[in-house]
Design a protein around this motif. Structure first.
Motif, PDB file in Angstrom:
ATOM      1  N   GLY A  72     -46.791  30.119  15.059  1.00  0.00           N
ATOM      2  CA  GLY A  72     -47.357  31.399  15.458  1.00  0.00           C
ATOM      3  C   GLY A  72     -47.519  32.317  14.261  1.00  0.00           C
ATOM      4  O   GLY A  72     -47.157  31.971  13.136  1.00  0.00           O
ATOM      5  N   GLU A  73     -48.070  33.491  14.500  1.00  0.00           N
ATOM      6  CA  GLU A  73     -48.255  34.458  13.429  1.00  0.00           C
ATOM      7  C   GLU A  73     -46.891  34.923  12.913  1.00  0.00           C
ATOM      8  O   GLU A  73     -45.915  34.945  13.660  1.00  0.00           O
ATOM      9  N   GLY A  74     -46.851  35.292  11.637  1.00  0.00           N
ATOM     10  CA  GLY A  74     -45.611  35.834  11.099  1.00  0.00           C
ATOM     11  C   GLY A  74     -45.472  35.553   9.625  1.00  0.00           C
ATOM     12  O   GLY A  74     -46.413  35.119   8.962  1.00  0.00           O
ATOM     13  N   ILE A  75     -44.264  35.784   9.116  1.00  0.00           N
ATOM     14  CA  ILE A  75     -44.019  35.606   7.691  1.00  0.00           C
ATOM     15  C   ILE A  75     -44.233  34.146   7.328  1.00  0.00           C
ATOM     16  O   ILE A  75     -43.635  33.247   7.910  1.00  0.00           O
ATOM     17  N   HIS A  76     -45.103  33.932   6.366  1.00  0.00           N
ATOM     18  CA  HIS A  76     -45.467  32.587   5.917  1.00  0.00           C
ATOM     19  C   HIS A  76     -44.728  32.217   4.640  1.00  0.00           C
ATOM     20  O   HIS A  76     -44.258  31.102   4.497  1.00  0.00           O
ATOM     21  N   HIS A  77     -44.626  33.167   3.691  1.00  0.00           N
ATOM     22  CA  HIS A  77     -43.955  32.873   2.420  1.00  0.00           C
ATOM     23  C   HIS A  77     -43.449  34.130   1.737  1.00  0.00           C
ATOM     24  O   HIS A  77     -43.885  35.233   2.053  1.00  0.00           O
ATOM     25  N   VAL A  78     -42.530  33.905   0.815  1.00  0.00           N
ATOM     26  CA  VAL A  78     -42.054  34.950  -0.088  1.00  0.00           C
ATOM     27  C   VAL A  78     -42.487  34.530  -1.478  1.00  0.00           C
ATOM     28  O   VAL A  78     -42.220  33.403  -1.909  1.00  0.00           O
ATOM     29  N   ALA A  79     -43.186  35.422  -2.173  1.00  0.00           N
ATOM     30  CA  ALA A  79     -43.692  35.122  -3.513  1.00  0.00           C
ATOM     31  C   ALA A  79     -42.879  35.874  -4.552  1.00  0.00           C
ATOM     32  O   ALA A  79     -42.621  37.070  -4.399  1.00  0.00           O
ATOM     33  N   PHE A  80     -42.500  35.149  -5.606  1.00  0.00           N
ATOM     34  CA  PHE A  80     -41.761  35.730  -6.717  1.00  0.00           C
ATOM     35  C   PHE A  80     -42.614  35.725  -7.968  1.00  0.00           C
ATOM     36  O   PHE A  80     -43.262  34.725  -8.279  1.00  0.00           O
ATOM     37  N   GLU A  81     -42.599  36.838  -8.692  1.00  0.00           N
ATOM     38  CA  GLU A  81     -43.284  36.928  -9.978  1.00  0.00           C
ATOM     39  C   GLU A  81     -42.419  36.248 -11.037  1.00  0.00           C
ATOM     40  O   GLU A  81     -41.199  36.449 -11.074  1.00  0.00           O
ATOM     41  N   VAL A  82     -43.058  35.432 -11.875  1.00  0.00           N
ATOM     42  CA  VAL A  82     -42.348  34.763 -12.964  1.00  0.00           C
ATOM     43  C   VAL A  82     -43.090  34.995 -14.271  1.00  0.00           C
ATOM     44  O   VAL A  82     -44.287  35.260 -14.278  1.00  0.00           O
ATOM     45  N   GLU A  83     -42.368  34.905 -15.370  1.00  0.00           N
ATOM     46  CA  GLU A  83     -42.950  35.074 -16.708  1.00  0.00           C
ATOM     47  C   GLU A  83     -43.777  33.861 -17.114  1.00  0.00           C
ATOM     48  O   GLU A  83     -44.877  33.987 -17.625  1.00  0.00           O
ATOM     49  N   ASP A  84     -43.194  32.675 -16.923  1.00  0.00           N
ATOM     50  CA  ASP A  84     -43.790  31.424 -17.380  1.00  0.00           C
ATOM     51  C   ASP A  84     -43.697  30.414 -16.249  1.00  0.00           C
ATOM     52  O   ASP A  84     -42.653  29.784 -16.051  1.00  0.00           O
ATOM     53  N   ILE A  85     -44.775  30.273 -15.499  1.00  0.00           N
ATOM     54  CA  ILE A  85     -44.741  29.463 -14.282  1.00  0.00           C
ATOM     55  C   ILE A  85     -44.444  27.991 -14.577  1.00  0.00           C
ATOM     56  O   ILE A  85     -43.708  27.349 -13.837  1.00  0.00           O
ATOM     57  N   LYS A  86     -44.962  27.459 -15.666  1.00  0.00           N
ATOM     58  CA  LYS A  86     -44.687  26.054 -15.991  1.00  0.00           C
ATOM     59  C   LYS A  86     -43.211  25.842 -16.313  1.00  0.00           C
ATOM     60  O   LYS A  86     -42.606  24.866 -15.875  1.00  0.00           O
ATOM     61  N   ALA A  87     -42.614  26.754 -17.052  1.00  0.00           N
ATOM     62  CA  ALA A  87     -41.192  26.652 -17.366  1.00  0.00           C
ATOM     63  C   ALA A  87     -40.348  26.803 -16.100  1.00  0.00           C
ATOM     64  O   ALA A  87     -39.341  26.102 -15.924  1.00  0.00           O
ATOM     65  N   GLU A  88     -40.769  27.697 -15.205  1.00  0.00           N
ATOM     66  CA  GLU A  88     -40.025  27.913 -13.963  1.00  0.00           C
ATOM     67  C   GLU A  88     -40.118  26.691 -13.053  1.00  0.00           C
ATOM     68  O   GLU A  88     -39.134  26.301 -12.416  1.00  0.00           O
ATOM     69  N   ILE A  89     -41.287  26.056 -12.996  1.00  0.00           N
ATOM     70  CA  ILE A  89     -41.433  24.817 -12.225  1.00  0.00           C
ATOM     71  C   ILE A  89     -40.470  23.762 -12.768  1.00  0.00           C
ATOM     72  O   ILE A  89     -39.753  23.106 -11.999  1.00  0.00           O
ATOM     73  N   ALA A  90     -40.446  23.593 -14.072  1.00  0.00           N
ATOM     74  CA  ALA A  90     -39.554  22.595 -14.687  1.00  0.00           C
ATOM     75  C   ALA A  90     -38.094  22.929 -14.397  1.00  0.00           C
ATOM     76  O   ALA A  90     -37.292  22.035 -14.069  1.00  0.00           O
ATOM     77  N   ARG A  91     -37.721  24.196 -14.516  1.00  0.00           N
ATOM     78  CA  ARG A  91     -36.337  24.604 -14.258  1.00  0.00           C
ATOM     79  C   ARG A  91     -35.933  24.301 -12.816  1.00  0.00           C
ATOM     80  O   ARG A  91     -34.873  23.733 -12.555  1.00  0.00           O
ATOM     81  N   LEU A  92     -36.802  24.666 -11.878  1.00  0.00           N
ATOM     82  CA  LEU A  92     -36.489  24.480 -10.464  1.00  0.00           C
ATOM     83  C   LEU A  92     -36.447  23.000 -10.085  1.00  0.00           C
ATOM     84  O   LEU A  92     -35.595  22.590  -9.287  1.00  0.00           O
ATOM     85  N   LYS A  93     -37.348  22.207 -10.653  1.00  0.00           N
ATOM     86  CA  LYS A  93     -37.281  20.756 -10.430  1.00  0.00           C
ATOM     87  C   LYS A  93     -35.949  20.214 -10.934  1.00  0.00           C
ATOM     88  O   LYS A  93     -35.318  19.388 -10.271  1.00  0.00           O
ATOM     89  N   GLY A  94     -35.508  20.679 -12.099  1.00  0.00           N
ATOM     90  CA  GLY A  94     -34.226  20.267 -12.656  1.00  0.00           C
ATOM     91  C   GLY A  94     -33.047  20.667 -11.788  1.00  0.00           C
ATOM     92  O   GLY A  94     -32.002  20.012 -11.803  1.00  0.00           O
ATOM     93  N   GLU A  95     -33.218  21.734 -11.016  1.00  0.00           N
ATOM     94  CA  GLU A  95     -32.174  22.195 -10.097  1.00  0.00           C
ATOM     95  C   GLU A  95     -32.230  21.469  -8.755  1.00  0.00           C
ATOM     96  O   GLU A  95     -31.418  21.744  -7.875  1.00  0.00           O
ATOM     97  N   GLY A  96     -33.218  20.576  -8.590  1.00  0.00           N
ATOM     98  CA  GLY A  96     -33.299  19.783  -7.367  1.00  0.00           C
ATOM     99  C   GLY A  96     -34.262  20.282  -6.307  1.00  0.00           C
ATOM    100  O   GLY A  96     -34.340  19.703  -5.226  1.00  0.00           O
ATOM    101  N   PHE A  97     -35.011  21.322  -6.603  1.00  0.00           N
ATOM    102  CA  PHE A  97     -35.995  21.811  -5.637  1.00  0.00           C
ATOM    103  C   PHE A  97     -37.229  20.918  -5.664  1.00  0.00           C
ATOM    104  O   PHE A  97     -37.599  20.392  -6.714  1.00  0.00           O
ATOM    105  N   VAL A  98     -37.881  20.778  -4.514  1.00  0.00           N
ATOM    106  CA  VAL A  98     -39.110  20.002  -4.427  1.00  0.00           C
ATOM    107  C   VAL A  98     -40.286  20.952  -4.607  1.00  0.00           C
ATOM    108  O   VAL A  98     -40.450  21.905  -3.842  1.00  0.00           O
TER     109      VAL A  98
END
Length: 133
Positions: A72-98
């Motif tokens: 149904g309608e409602g909150i779909h996502h929470v977006a966070f601002e990051v400095e370096d998206i590629k570095a943040e993707i790598a960091r989060l993958k290293g922490e086990g996030f998909v």
């Protein structure tokens, strides 16, 4: 992560939802934009330092259409601002996030975006955002 960049809200009818949020927030939306690659029309509101993104599906196969059909309608996502998206993707993958898209893609509001799978974030779809240069 620097701050919450915006909250994304899935809606069935962007025009009607714009009117509702204009009344709720006391301000008009400042921007509408289609993101064809995601099958979505967006509308942005700013209230103080906070941003709200309304998301309306442009076709029945879009992620927003599927979300609304399921939840149904409602909150779909929470977006966070990051400095370096590629570095943040790598960091989060290293922490086990998909990560749903390992390479940043063009999003609305002049942003590079990537998403984390809700199964690894307590059921919340997380978006990473970096301003496009």
């Amino acid at each position: 992560m620097k701050k919450i960049e915006h909250l994304g809200i899935a809606v069935k009818d962007l025009r009607a939802s714009n009117l509702l949020f204009e009344k709720l927030l006391g301000v008009a939306h400042y921007k509408t934009e289609e993101v064809a690659s995601e099958g979505v029309n967006t509308s942005f509101f700013k209230a103080g330092p906070n941003k709200i993104e309304l998301l309306e599906a442009t076709n029945e196969n879009s992620p927003i259409a599927k979300f609304i059909e399921k939840k149904g309608e409602g909150i779909h996502h929470v977006a966070f601002e990051v400095e370096d998206i590629k570095a943040e993707i790598a960091r989060l993958k290293g922490e086990g996030f998909v990560v749903l898209n390992e390479e940043p893609k063009r999003g609305a509001d002049n942003k590079w975006v990537a998403f984390l799978h809700p199964k690894t974030t307590n059921g919340v779809l997380i978006e990473l955002c970096q301003e496009r240069a």
